[in-house]
Design a protein around this motif. Structure first.
Motif, PDB file in Angstrom:
ATOM      1  N   UNK A   1       0.801  -1.152  -0.075  1.00  0.00           N
ATOM      2  CA  UNK A   1       0.140   0.054  -0.082  1.00  0.00           C
ATOM      3  C   UNK A   1       1.033   1.310  -0.016  1.00  0.00           C
ATOM      4  N   UNK A   2       0.475   2.036  -0.651  1.00  0.00           N
ATOM      5  CA  UNK A   2       1.263   3.718  -0.794  1.00  0.00           C
ATOM      6  C   UNK A   2       0.196   4.741  -1.042  1.00  0.00           C
ATOM      7  N   UNK A   3       0.524   5.762  -0.466  1.00  0.00           N
ATOM      8  CA  UNK A   3      -0.301   6.935  -0.450  1.00  0.00           C
ATOM      9  C   UNK A   3       0.471   7.783  -1.525  1.00  0.00           C
ATOM     10  N   UNK A   4      -0.306   7.895  -2.644  1.00  0.00           N
ATOM     11  CA  UNK A   4       0.254   8.750  -4.057  1.00  0.00           C
ATOM     12  C   UNK A   4      -0.664   9.874  -4.113  1.00  0.00           C
ATOM     13  N   UNK A   5       0.017  11.150  -4.647  1.00  0.00           N
ATOM     14  CA  UNK A   5      -1.011  12.244  -5.000  1.00  0.00           C
ATOM     15  C   UNK A   5      -2.199  11.878  -5.948  1.00  0.00           C
ATOM     16  N   UNK A   6      -3.193  12.546  -5.742  1.00  0.00           N
ATOM     17  CA  UNK A   6      -4.498  12.336  -6.698  1.00  0.00           C
ATOM     18  C   UNK A   6      -4.148  12.530  -7.897  1.00  0.00           C
ATOM     19  N   UNK A   7      -3.305  13.533  -8.414  1.00  0.00           N
ATOM     20  CA  UNK A   7      -3.006  13.622  -9.751  1.00  0.00           C
ATOM     21  C   UNK A   7      -2.468  12.460 -10.429  1.00  0.00           C
ATOM     22  N   UNK A   8      -1.295  11.843  -9.747  1.00  0.00           N
ATOM     23  CA  UNK A   8      -0.741  10.698 -10.133  1.00  0.00           C
ATOM     24  C   UNK A   8      -1.696   9.557 -10.181  1.00  0.00           C
ATOM     25  N   UNK A   9      -2.521   9.308  -9.336  1.00  0.00           N
ATOM     26  CA  UNK A   9      -3.555   8.218  -9.306  1.00  0.00           C
ATOM     27  C   UNK A   9      -4.540   8.501 -10.442  1.00  0.00           C
ATOM     28  N   UNK A  10      -5.106   9.567 -10.678  1.00  0.00           N
ATOM     29  CA  UNK A  10      -5.695   9.843 -12.048  1.00  0.00           C
ATOM     30  C   UNK A  10      -4.991   9.495 -13.241  1.00  0.00           C
ATOM     31  N   UNK A  11      -3.784   9.841 -13.304  1.00  0.00           N
ATOM     32  CA  UNK A  11      -3.043   9.618 -14.427  1.00  0.00           C
ATOM     33  C   UNK A  11      -2.947   7.861 -14.394  1.00  0.00           C
ATOM     34  N   UNK A  12      -2.899   7.201 -13.607  1.00  0.00           N
ATOM     35  CA  UNK A  12      -2.889   5.687 -13.563  1.00  0.00           C
ATOM     36  C   UNK A  12      -4.174   5.388 -13.856  1.00  0.00           C
ATOM     37  N   UNK A  13      -5.512   5.767 -13.427  1.00  0.00           N
ATOM     38  CA  UNK A  13      -6.675   5.456 -13.878  1.00  0.00           C
ATOM     39  C   UNK A  13      -6.826   5.616 -15.421  1.00  0.00           C
ATOM     40  N   UNK A  14      -6.128   6.825 -15.926  1.00  0.00           N
ATOM     41  CA  UNK A  14      -6.553   7.066 -17.510  1.00  0.00           C
ATOM     42  C   UNK A  14      -5.531   6.142 -18.246  1.00  0.00           C
ATOM     43  N   UNK A  15      -4.363   5.747 -17.698  1.00  0.00           N
ATOM     44  CA  UNK A  15      -3.727   4.789 -18.389  1.00  0.00           C
ATOM     45  C   UNK A  15      -4.391   3.400 -18.500  1.00  0.00           C
ATOM     46  N   UNK A  16      -4.846   2.796 -17.482  1.00  0.00           N
ATOM     47  CA  UNK A  16      -5.594   1.826 -17.219  1.00  0.00           C
ATOM     48  C   UNK A  16      -6.723   1.670 -18.234  1.00  0.00           C
TER      49      UNK A  16
END
Length: 80
Positions: free
Chosen positions: A7-22
């Motif tokens: 588990x890691x806490x990441x910035x929301x912007x990075x999480x959104x980029x991962x969502x978009x890549x997915x």
């Protein structure tokens, strides 16, 4: 292959980029994170290896002193 959850806490912007890549790659977010971590760990291992090699060169006396480098750089300017 055995796996474990990390588990890691990441910035929301990075999480959104991962969502978009997915979505774009049609892959699970976990796959994207695994690819990113695998690449980063390999890069860090290579950096560490190169650092150890550089330190071994220094220990073995395989160095070029600053004066020689400065003279070489100055000579480049004069040849133009």
């Amino acid at each position: 292959m055995n796996t474990r959850v990390v588990t890691a806490h990441i910035p929301n912007e990075l999480a959104e980029q991962i969502d978009q890549l997915a979505v774009r790659l049609d892959r699970p977010k976990g796959w994207i994170v695994k690819q990113a971590l695998t690449s980063w760990v390999a890069l860090e291992a290579k950096r560490h290896q190169l650092t150890l090699e550089g330190l071994a060169d220094v220990d073995a006396g395989r160095i070029v002193d600053h004066t020689s480098i400065d003279a070489w750089a100055t000579s480049l300017d004069k040849s133009a």
